[in-house]
Enzyme design. Structure first.
Site, short mmCIF file in Angstrom:
data_model
loop_
_atom_site.label_atom_id
_atom_site.label_comp_id
_atom_site.label_asym_id
_atom_site.label_seq_id
_atom_site.Cartn_x
_atom_site.Cartn_y
_atom_site.Cartn_z
N HIS A 89 -54.30 -48.21 19.49
CA HIS A 89 -54.07 -49.64 19.26
C HIS A 89 -55.20 -50.29 18.49
CE1 HIS A 89 -53.31 -53.93 20.63
NE2 HIS A 89 -52.15 -53.56 20.14
N LYS A 124 -57.87 -51.29 15.51
CA LYS A 124 -57.78 -51.52 14.08
C LYS A 124 -59.20 -51.44 13.52
CE LYS A 124 -54.03 -53.55 15.94
NZ LYS A 124 -53.83 -53.85 17.37
N ASP A 175 -67.38 -46.00 2.86
CA ASP A 175 -68.64 -45.43 2.36
C ASP A 175 -69.77 -45.44 3.38
OD1 ASP A 175 -67.44 -44.86 -0.04
OD2 ASP A 175 -68.34 -46.53 -1.14
N HIS A 215 -51.53 -63.48 18.06
CA HIS A 215 -51.85 -62.06 18.18
C HIS A 215 -53.35 -61.85 18.37
CE1 HIS A 215 -51.79 -57.72 16.92
NE2 HIS A 215 -50.71 -57.78 17.67
N LYS A 239 -57.14 -61.53 19.89
CA LYS A 239 -57.80 -61.01 21.09
C LYS A 239 -59.29 -61.32 20.95
CE LYS A 239 -54.55 -57.73 19.70
NZ LYS A 239 -53.38 -58.48 20.07
N ASP A 283 -70.14 -69.85 26.15
CA ASP A 283 -71.38 -70.64 26.07
C ASP A 283 -71.90 -70.78 24.64
OD1 ASP A 283 -71.39 -71.19 28.73
OD2 ASP A 283 -72.95 -69.74 29.27
#
Length: 401
Positions: free
Chosen positions: A116, A118, A123, A310, A312, A317
């Site tokens: 899941h 990404k 390089d 979508h 996350k 603080d």
């Protein structure tokens, strides 16, 4: 132990990217400048709209001799169109599928573990991490054309954690390559690749006193089973003023629920931006039974209205932030391979905080405890059914949450 398991360290330059309209151009620019390696992982690779533009960038890199390696999830991506398969093969692009699925495979709980995260490394110098799939902001495979863009984030990073990203991606790639070679009846090479060291360090910038402090946190089923969840719990437990979380599939376990409740009870302002549009049955309905408990403790819940949420991400603080692929639900925290970047930097955290607060203020609907308490019995039945399905799935996988 890699730095992916360590505390944030300095020497990083970070760029917050919102949606594919910012993420894809930055990613394509890096790929077009690549000289030796483009290593890319994603859950969904969809070729509609701007997704095709990213695929073209990968092809350009492969055609000019850059080693171009793409790993996708078997469930999230599915079957690649024949035209693109042929073009990838002709260009010399290396494409591997993590845990291909079929009807029988889905009956095995061990096959529910998904790729899941990404991630992208170019390089050994620049890395990208976040929650954004190769999926046009205005397109959804299940719902078609979207009226407003999906809300999601990624981060572009240079600095020490690039080496950690490259190392973890190289290790997974070698495993996928070993499986690929075994299927092609090349067992000797497969074993050699599988036993080889987990990857060479990239050419990321060395640690330094300047720049943002950051770390790459991984979640897998071996050494890093609870790394991301513990980072959330520690940051929330240390919060003094404010907790701001945006999470697409929010089904918090007992520890996370208690951490949020305790923070609110000690005077911390806790604000959650959650999914306001129906997308998947279990994720949408199973989250709602915990809303009452949280709101009774003083937690503010805002539902994102214009399109699918979508993201996350979180800011605590005004100086601690995280951007990544991990939802706060059982699938992400117990089964899937995930990757989050944790940042300790006021400027970066403030930029993300301002965007989330604006989304709550201008694009969200605040949920009122009284309204939530009066929701119809049919809605409650759906919630109970979704919760039962989730708990049954956890029982089958022998996981506790």
């Amino acid at each position: 132990m890699t730095r992916a398991a360590a505390r944030p360290q300095g020497g990083h330059e970070l760029l917050l990217l919102e949606g594919t309209r910012e993420f894809f151009p930055a990613l394509i620019a890096a790929m077009d400048a690549a000289q030796t390696l483009v290593h890319f992982e994603t859950y969904i690779f969809d070729f509609t709209g701007s997704g095709a533009e990213l695929a073209e960038a990968l092809l350009r890199a492969a055609r000019r001799g850059v080693q171009t390696c793409v790993a996708v999830d078997g469930l999230g991506t599915g079957t690649v169109p024949a035209e693109w398969q042929q073009r990838f093969t002709e260009a010399g692009l290396h494409w591997r599928v993590y845990s291909p699925v079929n009807a029988l495979a889905l009956l095995l709980p061990t096959r529910w573990r998904r790729l899941h995260r990404k991630l992208c490394v170019v390089d050994g110098h620049v890395a990208f991490c976040g929650g954004i799939n190769v999926l046009d902001d205005f397109h959804d495979p299940s719902w078609g054309r979207l009226e407003a863009p999906r809300l999601d984030f990624a981060v572009r990073v240079t600095g020490p954690l690039v080496a950690d990203a490259q190392q973890t991606m190289a290790l997974l790639w070698r495993r996928l390559q070993a499986v690929h070679d075994l299927r092609r009846r090349e067992p000797l090479q497969a074993v050699q690749d599988l036993l080889r060291d987990g990857g060479q360090r990239g050419a990321g910038a060395p640690p330094g006193p300047s720049g943002a402090r950051a770390a790459l946190l991984l979640r897998d089923n071996l050494r890093h089973r609870k790394r991301i969840e513990r980072a959330y719990l520690k940051a929330i437990g240390a919060a003094h003023r404010e907790v701001v979380i945006a999470n697409a599939y929010f089904i918090p376990g007992r520890k996370l629920r208690n951490a949020l409740v305790r923070a609110a009870q000690r005077g911390v302002r806790v604000q959650l931006l959650l999914q306001g549009r129906y997308e998947y049955f279990m994720q949408y309905h199973a989250s709602r039974p915990v809303y009452g408990l949280l709101m009774d403790a003083g937690v503010e819940i805002h539902e994102y209205a214009p399109s699918f949420l979508h993201a996350k991400v979180a800011v605590i603080d005004g100086h601690w932030a995280t951007v990544g692929s991990s939802n706060l639900d059982p699938l992400s925290l117990l089964l899937a391979r995930e990757a989050n970047v944790v940042v300790e930097d006021k400027a970066f955290a403030q930029q993300l905080r301002e965007r989330l607060l604006r989304a709550m203020r201008e694009e969200g609907r605040r949920m009122e405890p009284t309204h939530h308490g009066r929701r119809p019995w049919l809605q409650r039945c759906k919630e109970n059914l979704a919760m039962f399905v989730m708990r049954l799935a956890l029982f089958v996988t022998r996981k506790r949450y």
